[in-house]
Motif scaffolding. Sequence first.
Motif, short mmCIF file in Angstrom:
data_model
loop_
_atom_site.label_atom_id
_atom_site.label_comp_id
_atom_site.label_asym_id
_atom_site.label_seq_id
_atom_site.Cartn_x
_atom_site.Cartn_y
_atom_site.Cartn_z
N LEU A 107 -16.43 46.03 29.20
CA LEU A 107 -16.34 46.98 28.08
C LEU A 107 -14.91 47.47 27.88
O LEU A 107 -14.49 47.69 26.74
CB LEU A 107 -17.28 48.17 28.33
N LYS B 52 -18.46 47.53 33.15
CA LYS B 52 -17.48 48.49 32.64
C LYS B 52 -16.13 47.79 32.40
O LYS B 52 -15.43 48.09 31.42
CB LYS B 52 -17.30 49.65 33.62
N ASN C 124 -19.79 54.50 23.75
CA ASN C 124 -21.04 55.10 24.22
C ASN C 124 -21.56 54.38 25.45
O ASN C 124 -22.04 55.01 26.41
CB ASN C 124 -22.09 55.07 23.11
N GLN C 125 -21.48 53.05 25.42
CA GLN C 125 -21.92 52.27 26.58
C GLN C 125 -21.06 52.60 27.81
O GLN C 125 -21.57 52.75 28.92
CB GLN C 125 -21.85 50.77 26.28
N LYS C 126 -19.76 52.72 27.60
CA LYS C 126 -18.87 53.05 28.72
C LYS C 126 -19.20 54.42 29.30
O LYS C 126 -19.21 54.62 30.51
CB LYS C 126 -17.41 53.03 28.25
N ASN D 290 -19.95 51.98 19.64
CA ASN D 290 -20.96 51.43 20.55
C ASN D 290 -20.39 51.18 21.93
O ASN D 290 -21.01 51.50 22.96
CB ASN D 290 -21.53 50.12 19.98
N ARG E 217 -22.08 55.95 29.24
CA ARG E 217 -23.33 55.88 29.98
C ARG E 217 -23.13 55.23 31.34
O ARG E 217 -23.63 55.72 32.38
CB ARG E 217 -24.37 55.11 29.17
N GLN F 23 -22.48 47.43 37.49
CA GLN F 23 -21.98 48.41 36.53
C GLN F 23 -20.45 48.39 36.48
O GLN F 23 -19.86 48.54 35.40
CB GLN F 23 -22.49 49.80 36.92
N ASP G 161 -30.27 51.69 33.80
CA ASP G 161 -31.26 51.81 32.73
C ASP G 161 -32.62 51.27 33.14
O ASP G 161 -33.66 51.70 32.62
CB ASP G 161 -30.78 51.05 31.48
#
Length: 533
Positions: free
Chosen positions: A488, A485, A56-58, A53, A60, A481, A398
């Motif tokens: 994350l 990041k 994937n977030q990173k 997860n 995006r 962002q 998003d």
Amino acid sequence: MVTRIGTAAQNLVLTNRMIGQQQTVAEEQTQVATGLKSQTYSGIASDTFDLLNVENQKARIQRYLSDNSLVSTTMKAQQTSVQGITETATTMRSLLVQFAGRDLSAKSPQNITDVRDLQDKAYAALSQIQYFLNQQVDGKYIFGGAVSNQAPVSLPYKNLDDFQNTYDGIGTVFPSSRAANLVDLSFSGITASYSTQVVPPAGASAVSYSQIQGAPGDFINSSIPQSATGNLIFSNVGSNGKVTAATPGAFKAVQVGQTILLNGSGALQGGATDNNGVYTVTAVSPDGSTMTFDQTVNAGVEPAGGAVAFNVGVPNGTALALDGSTAGNNGAYTMTWPSNADLVAAGYNLSGGDIVNGDTLFSRKEIPVPTAGPEAVNLTSMAFLHGVSLPTQQKISDTQTIKLDVTGLDPAFEKAIRGLGIIAQGDLLNNTDRIQQALAALNDAIQHSALQPTEAPSDLTSVLDRISNNFSVLATAKDSQTQFKAFLDGRQNDLLQADQTEAAVRLQTDSQALQISYASLSKITQLSLLNYL
């Protein structure tokens, strides 16, 4: 019973435990060397879902950051270009203000020299604006809008003399309205004949026109039939006529400055108001239901179901290039429409459909061989502002999307180019009123005035504000962002990274245990029943 000599099964168990211990030591050696808990997802099975997860977030967020970085570069380039255009327009405005107070009627050598210098600077300013509007980022034109592979400006002239060879300011005049300056028209394969007409035929206002005659519909760009408007109410406000359609938004697509060839209302055509004529649109209501014209109309109502048509023709002041003439009539011509009253006085039957059926064009420039024809020719508009005004949407997160709506066709840029073109064209000394005309266009390009209702409201100040607002929104999104990041990255490290100090301690302990196990196994393998016989 306890035995001194191990069985084969006991030896196998001991060996398997040593292999497991060896694997543990190997993993701990890897952790110490790499700082990672494991080289595979299976090695951190309990945290794999969370790690996937996070990754994937990173990915995006990184895509957004990469895309937004390119958009940021584009908008920064737009800011720089608009600032450059503003500086250019402001400098030229200052020069025009100085000239506006001068008496140029004497046409002295000094005046001729100064006017030439002014026009040289105006053409240089045109070239500078072309440079700014044609800037590219990553191979795309920053003011291209939805068509980013086409240069917004294409100035097909090498220098001022070349420009004035086309726009001599006498027969071919630079467009003085947005509609005429931007119109994109092409009439191909027109069977044309020519004549010279004096409209009106006599009096102080009599003007000689060159008439280009084609077939009905040849010079109509588009049309709005009465089936799309419904009931039509004609009225007057001062010296301006108005028409209001019952259908909301019927005239939404019409632009100020366009020429309407109104047909179908003539008494000989069964119309009720007899308002056939050639009109220039001076205003369109916000809801698109009302148009205002430059000339008065006959007040009345055209009931729904009639045959009235609003044909969009060539805007007054449009420069068209004629080619294909074998008689020697090729060249640039500025289209100029006489008033309806003058056309009627000259004998044209507007009520019967003359002129308004789209078969005729007028120009003040003399046709070299008016007796030629019929001959097949082409007429094409000469606008050098291209592209589209269609904006693009950029998704920056998003939940956020910004509208990139500053294109090369923005009215602010068009007004600046129009003002400079009016000055750069020829015969300025004989038309000094063009200085005020150009000054008005440049003033409105820099800062729109409510006193200029026929001009679009956009200006260079508001254009820069729109870009800056988008830039601010984008910068905020990028900061958020970047911070997310970083979070994350930390979470990923927590899931992946091993405590190297702890791993080193465990490695030392487990390595010693493994060595002892090797020694024990070596000792055991040396034992035999023969040792006890």
